[in-house]
Design a protein around this motif. Structure first.
Motif, PDB file in Angstrom:
ATOM      1  N   ASP A 128       0.853  -1.184   0.000  1.00 57.31           N
ATOM      2  CA  ASP A 128       0.000   0.000   0.000  1.00 57.31           C
ATOM      3  C   ASP A 128       0.891   1.237   0.000  1.00 57.31           C
ATOM      4  O   ASP A 128       1.910   1.283   0.710  1.00 57.31           O
ATOM      5  CB  ASP A 128      -0.899   0.014   1.233  1.00 57.31           C
ATOM      6  CG  ASP A 128      -1.913  -1.116   1.238  1.00 57.31           C
ATOM      7  OD1 ASP A 128      -2.033  -1.838   0.221  1.00 57.31           O
ATOM      8  OD2 ASP A 128      -2.587  -1.285   2.269  1.00 57.31           O
ATOM      9  N   LEU A 129       0.502   2.216  -0.797  1.00 59.01           N
ATOM     10  CA  LEU A 129       1.291   3.445  -0.852  1.00 59.01           C
ATOM     11  C   LEU A 129       1.027   4.297   0.380  1.00 59.01           C
ATOM     12  O   LEU A 129      -0.022   4.198   1.027  1.00 59.01           O
ATOM     13  CB  LEU A 129       0.980   4.236  -2.120  1.00 59.01           C
ATOM     14  CG  LEU A 129       1.292   3.544  -3.451  1.00 59.01           C
ATOM     15  CD1 LEU A 129       1.281   4.561  -4.587  1.00 59.01           C
ATOM     16  CD2 LEU A 129       2.604   2.791  -3.435  1.00 59.01           C
ATOM     17  N   ILE A 130       2.005   5.143   0.683  1.00 64.16           N
ATOM     18  CA  ILE A 130       1.939   6.074   1.803  1.00 64.16           C
ATOM     19  C   ILE A 130       2.238   7.474   1.281  1.00 64.16           C
ATOM     20  O   ILE A 130       2.642   7.647   0.130  1.00 64.16           O
ATOM     21  CB  ILE A 130       2.927   5.679   2.926  1.00 64.16           C
ATOM     22  CG1 ILE A 130       4.367   5.667   2.394  1.00 64.16           C
ATOM     23  CG2 ILE A 130       2.548   4.302   3.516  1.00 64.16           C
ATOM     24  CD1 ILE A 130       5.434   5.458   3.461  1.00 64.16           C
TER      25      ILE A 130
ATOM     26  N   THR B 215      -7.629   2.445  -0.981  1.00 55.56           N
ATOM     27  CA  THR B 215      -6.222   2.063  -0.866  1.00 55.56           C
ATOM     28  C   THR B 215      -5.572   2.256  -2.226  1.00 55.56           C
ATOM     29  O   THR B 215      -6.186   1.967  -3.257  1.00 55.56           O
ATOM     30  CB  THR B 215      -6.096   0.568  -0.481  1.00 55.56           C
ATOM     31  OG1 THR B 215      -6.851   0.321   0.691  1.00 55.56           O
ATOM     32  CG2 THR B 215      -4.656   0.171  -0.250  1.00 55.56           C
ATOM     33  N   ILE B 216      -4.350   2.731  -2.239  1.00 58.97           N
ATOM     34  CA  ILE B 216      -3.562   2.738  -3.472  1.00 58.97           C
ATOM     35  C   ILE B 216      -2.519   1.644  -3.300  1.00 58.97           C
ATOM     36  O   ILE B 216      -1.698   1.698  -2.384  1.00 58.97           O
ATOM     37  CB  ILE B 216      -2.904   4.100  -3.750  1.00 58.97           C
ATOM     38  CG1 ILE B 216      -3.960   5.208  -3.836  1.00 58.97           C
ATOM     39  CG2 ILE B 216      -2.084   4.030  -5.049  1.00 58.97           C
ATOM     40  CD1 ILE B 216      -3.378   6.608  -4.013  1.00 58.97           C
ATOM     41  N   VAL B 217      -2.585   0.646  -4.154  1.00 58.37           N
ATOM     42  CA  VAL B 217      -1.666  -0.486  -4.109  1.00 58.37           C
ATOM     43  C   VAL B 217      -0.602  -0.258  -5.175  1.00 58.37           C
ATOM     44  O   VAL B 217      -0.936   0.081  -6.321  1.00 58.37           O
ATOM     45  CB  VAL B 217      -2.406  -1.812  -4.370  1.00 58.37           C
ATOM     46  CG1 VAL B 217      -1.440  -2.994  -4.299  1.00 58.37           C
ATOM     47  CG2 VAL B 217      -3.556  -1.994  -3.391  1.00 58.37           C
ATOM     48  N   GLY B 218       0.658  -0.427  -4.807  1.00 55.81           N
ATOM     49  CA  GLY B 218       1.728  -0.166  -5.754  1.00 55.81           C
ATOM     50  C   GLY B 218       2.774  -1.250  -5.792  1.00 55.81           C
ATOM     51  O   GLY B 218       2.864  -2.085  -4.895  1.00 55.81           O
ATOM     52  N   ALA B 219       3.556  -1.237  -6.857  1.00 53.82           N
ATOM     53  CA  ALA B 219       4.704  -2.125  -7.011  1.00 53.82           C
ATOM     54  C   ALA B 219       5.959  -1.280  -6.898  1.00 53.82           C
ATOM     55  O   ALA B 219       6.106  -0.283  -7.607  1.00 53.82           O
ATOM     56  CB  ALA B 219       4.671  -2.831  -8.356  1.00 53.82           C
TER      57      ALA B 219
END
Length: 142
Positions: free
Chosen positions: A5-7, A45-49
Motif C-alpha cells: 500500500d502506498l503512503i 487504498t492505493i496499491v503499488g509495485a
C-alpha cells in the motif's frame, strides 16, 4: 519487486505515474494534499509495485458499502498505471491482482472498472477475469 500500500512519502512517484496516465483536458493536480486525501479516504487504498526505491505501477482500490447482494461491499478499481519502461513484465498484473485479493478478503462480491477503448487495455483486463459483456459502462463528466 515489493507489492504494498502506498503512503504519503510515495507522492513523487505516484505523481509521475499519474502524469503518464492522464489524457484528460484537465491536468493531474500536483498538490500533495490531494494525494493525502485519497490515502486518507475510508475504504480507499492505493496499491503499488516498488522496484528498488521506486514505485513503478499502482492502482486505486475503492471498497464501497452496498445494500444489495446481501449487503456485501463491491470494489471499484481506478487509475491502473504501469510505468511504460516496465510494461509487459507482469508488474501491472501483479498490482491489480493484489488489489483484487484485498477486495475478496474484504468480502466484496464484485470488482468493476472502466477502461478507455483508445488505450487497448481490454485484453489485459480480460486476462484477469474481467468481462465487458455483462454490463455497459457509462460516464457523465461535470
Amino acid at each position: 519487486m515489493i507489492i504494498r500500500d502506498l503512503i504519503a512519502d510515495d507522492f513523487p512517484d505516484a505523481l509521475r505515474l499519474y502524469q503518464v496516465l492522464t489524457r484528460d483536458p484537465v491536468p493531474v493536480t500536483t498538490d500533495p494534499a490531494a494525494f493525502h486525501a485519497v490515502l486518507d479516504h475510508a475504504g480507499t487504498t492505493i496499491v503499488g509495485a516498488q522496484i528498488e526505491d521506486r514505485i513503478v505501477a499502482m492502482i486505486t482500490l475503492h471498497i464501497l458499502p452496498n445494500m444489495t447482494s446481501g449487503g456485501r461491499a463491491y470494489a471499484l478499481v481506478e487509475n491502473v498505471i504501469c510505468d511504460p519502461e516496465h510494461q509487459g513484465k507482469g508488474i501491472g498484473k501483479a498490482v491489480l491482482q493484489a488489489g483484487l485479493d484485498k477486495a475478496k478478503a474484504k468480502g466484496c462480491y464484485k470488482a468493476m472498472l472502466l477502461t478507455g477503448e483508445a488505450r487497448g487495455a481490454r485484453g489485459f483486463y480480460e486476462s484477469l477475469g474481467f468481462s465487458g459483456h455483462e454490463k455497459h459502462g457509462m460516464i457523465l463528466r461535470f
